[in-house]
Structure formats: C-alpha cells, structure tokens
Design a protein around this motif. Structure first.
Motif, mmCIF file in Angstrom:
data_model
loop_
_atom_site.group_PDB
_atom_site.id
_atom_site.type_symbol
_atom_site.label_atom_id
_atom_site.label_comp_id
_atom_site.label_asym_id
_atom_site.label_seq_id
_atom_site.Cartn_x
_atom_site.Cartn_y
_atom_site.Cartn_z
ATOM 1 N N LYS A 114 0.960 -0.899 -0.164
ATOM 2 C CA LYS A 114 -0.133 -0.157 0.111
ATOM 3 C C LYS A 114 0.564 1.362 -0.386
ATOM 4 O O LYS A 114 0.916 2.085 0.656
ATOM 5 C CB LYS A 114 -1.078 0.068 1.106
ATOM 6 N N PRO A 115 1.500 1.213 -1.384
ATOM 7 C CA PRO A 115 2.829 2.420 -1.180
ATOM 8 C C PRO A 115 1.867 3.724 -0.848
ATOM 9 O O PRO A 115 2.805 4.885 0.368
ATOM 10 C CB PRO A 115 3.440 2.334 -2.840
ATOM 11 N N GLU A 116 0.982 4.084 -1.375
ATOM 12 C CA GLU A 116 0.380 5.334 -1.345
ATOM 13 C C GLU A 116 -0.749 5.341 0.436
ATOM 14 O O GLU A 116 -0.108 6.803 0.547
ATOM 15 C CB GLU A 116 -1.401 5.399 -2.208
ATOM 16 N N ALA A 117 -1.112 4.472 0.599
ATOM 17 C CA ALA A 117 -1.134 4.937 2.140
ATOM 18 C C ALA A 117 0.042 4.858 2.721
ATOM 19 O O ALA A 117 0.209 5.824 4.416
ATOM 20 C CB ALA A 117 -1.500 3.511 2.608
ATOM 21 N N LYS A 119 2.943 6.554 2.531
ATOM 22 C CA LYS A 119 3.564 7.779 2.193
ATOM 23 C C LYS A 119 2.751 9.026 3.125
ATOM 24 O O LYS A 119 4.035 9.233 3.640
ATOM 25 C CB LYS A 119 3.517 8.263 0.262
ATOM 26 N N LYS A 120 1.472 8.715 2.452
ATOM 27 C CA LYS A 120 0.416 9.375 3.405
ATOM 28 C C LYS A 120 0.411 9.210 5.107
ATOM 29 O O LYS A 120 0.292 10.348 5.767
ATOM 30 C CB LYS A 120 -1.004 8.970 3.762
ATOM 31 N N SER A 123 3.744 10.977 6.328
ATOM 32 C CA SER A 123 4.184 12.272 5.751
ATOM 33 C C SER A 123 4.029 13.311 6.925
ATOM 34 O O SER A 123 3.399 12.983 8.113
ATOM 35 C CB SER A 123 2.825 12.968 4.695
ATOM 36 N N PRO A 130 -5.485 6.896 3.368
ATOM 37 C CA PRO A 130 -6.533 5.600 2.062
ATOM 38 C C PRO A 130 -6.828 4.600 2.762
ATOM 39 O O PRO A 130 -6.156 4.152 3.640
ATOM 40 C CB PRO A 130 -5.027 5.341 0.659
#
Length: 229
Positions: A114-117, A119-120, A123, A130
């Motif tokens: 889950k690379p997008e999650a 990264k968030k 952050s 997500p």
C-alpha cells in the motif's frame, strides 16, 4: 500589603492519569493495529496488573475511562478491579487513529503493498490515510475534545484514562503547543495531565515506566512512537 492569592482564588483542575494499554501480540510482531481489535498478550496482562498495583497505592480516583478497543478496555478493567473502581466508562473517541489501508499490515509490508497509504502515514503533513483512515488533525480533534469533557466533569478529582500511543502524542502536543517529544510511549506508561477549570493543560508526568522493572517492556514493539498505531 501582601497581595498573595487566597486558596479560593487559585485555579482548580482535574488530574488525569493517562495510561497506554498493555502489550499485544500485534505490538510484538510490529503490526499496525489502528481500529482493529487484538487482545492483550500475557505480558500485556502482567503489565496491566503491575500498573494497577502502582495506581492502587496513590490517592483515590473518582472514575476510569477507556477506549472501547479490547487492548485498552482489558487494561482498564484490570486497573478498575485492583483500584476498586466500580465500572469502566468506554468511549470510542479514545480509540487509536484509524489507519485505513495499513491496518493489519506490518510497516515493512505496507511500503510494498500500500505505497500511497504508507507515504501518507509517514508524511509530516498530517494527511488522511487512504482506505478510510484519519488525519492526525481528525484524531486530535476527537481525543482532545473527549479529554477536555472528562476533565470538566471531574474538576477537583483524579481520574484514569486508558488509551493508545497515537492518542497520547496528540494530547501531549495539545498540552505543550508543540510536536510531541521524540522517543517511545511504552505500553502501560504513566502520563499525568492537569487540566484547569479554565481549560489550561499542563503535563505533570510523561512516559513513566518505573513500575515495569520486573515485568519488562518490549522496546522494539510497534506503536507508541511517532509512527504510532
């Protein structure tokens, strides 16, 4: 003429002892828990008994509140039994941050799956995660509001709250108007806040685990640091 304030003029406050829940198998396996609901492991139950013994020797508590997730509620029930408190008041506003798509994964696996999650989550922008996850600002709003309401009900009294590492960091940040201290908030650490009747917050004690000398604490367990969950 001495203009010192009389006792009646001094601010009144609630003393709130905030405890992080005991250890879970998921903490030990470095799995992101969020709103998922693992129970305490055997070490976590021993930690809860030891912190309860410590609290039972302190001045009387008026009430105990807890996140409704099992790891916190079980810790709170052990404390309530040993401290002679009649019931634990469960409140979902004291839950850990919802971690969306990351819940149930290790941090290492989440980077790949889950690379997008991921990264968030890492952050500094305090973004939503997500998959229905909360932002840190959303977490802050619900847990700070909850503790403020509890404090206003208990001015002049001492109460216990059992909650989670991410919640504790947001409470600390609200009290000191800055990012929370670096380092880990260990399982069953004792953290004491004073909340005055006019709404001012002070941190009296932070991260105290002196009661865990015999039981021990898993220093590499997941949660309780700046990437809490």
């Amino acid at each position: 003429m001495d203009s010192a304030s009389s006792p009646e003029d001094l601010p009144r406050f609630a003393e709130i002892v905030v405890i992080r829940h005991g250890e879970t198998a998921w903490n030990a396996s470095r799995i992101l828990q969020g709103h998922l609901d693992p129970e305490l492991n055997e070490i976590g139950r021993k930690q809860a008994i030891v912190v309860a013994g410590r609290l039972s020797k302190e001045p009387k508590f008026a009430a105990i509140y807890s996140s409704d997730l099992k790891r916190a509620a079980e810790t709170a029930n052990i404390i309530a039994d040993i401290c002679g408190l009649p019931e634990v008041v469960l409140d979902s506003s004291l839950r850990e941050r919802h971690l969306g798509d990351l819940q149930g994964l290790t941090l290492r696996d989440s980077a790949k799956l889950k690379p997008e999650a991921y990264k968030k989550f890492l952050s500094s922008k305090r973004d939503e995660i997500p998959g229905g996850g909360e932002s840190l600002d959303q977490l802050n709003e619900r847990c700070v509001s909850c503790m403020q309401k509890i404090a206003m009900k208990h001015i002049g009294e001492r109460v216990i709250i059992v909650t989670h590492g991410g919640v504790l960091r947001e409470l600390h940040g609200h009290a000191v108007s800055a990012q929370s201290k670096d380092g880990k908030i260990h399982n069953t650490s004792v953290n004491v806040f004073l909340v005055s009747e006019c709404g001012d917050w002070t941190v009296k004690t932070w991260g105290d685990i002196s009661h865990l000398q015999e039981v021990g604490v898993l220093t590499n367990a997941f949660g309780g640091d700046k990437n809490s969950g």
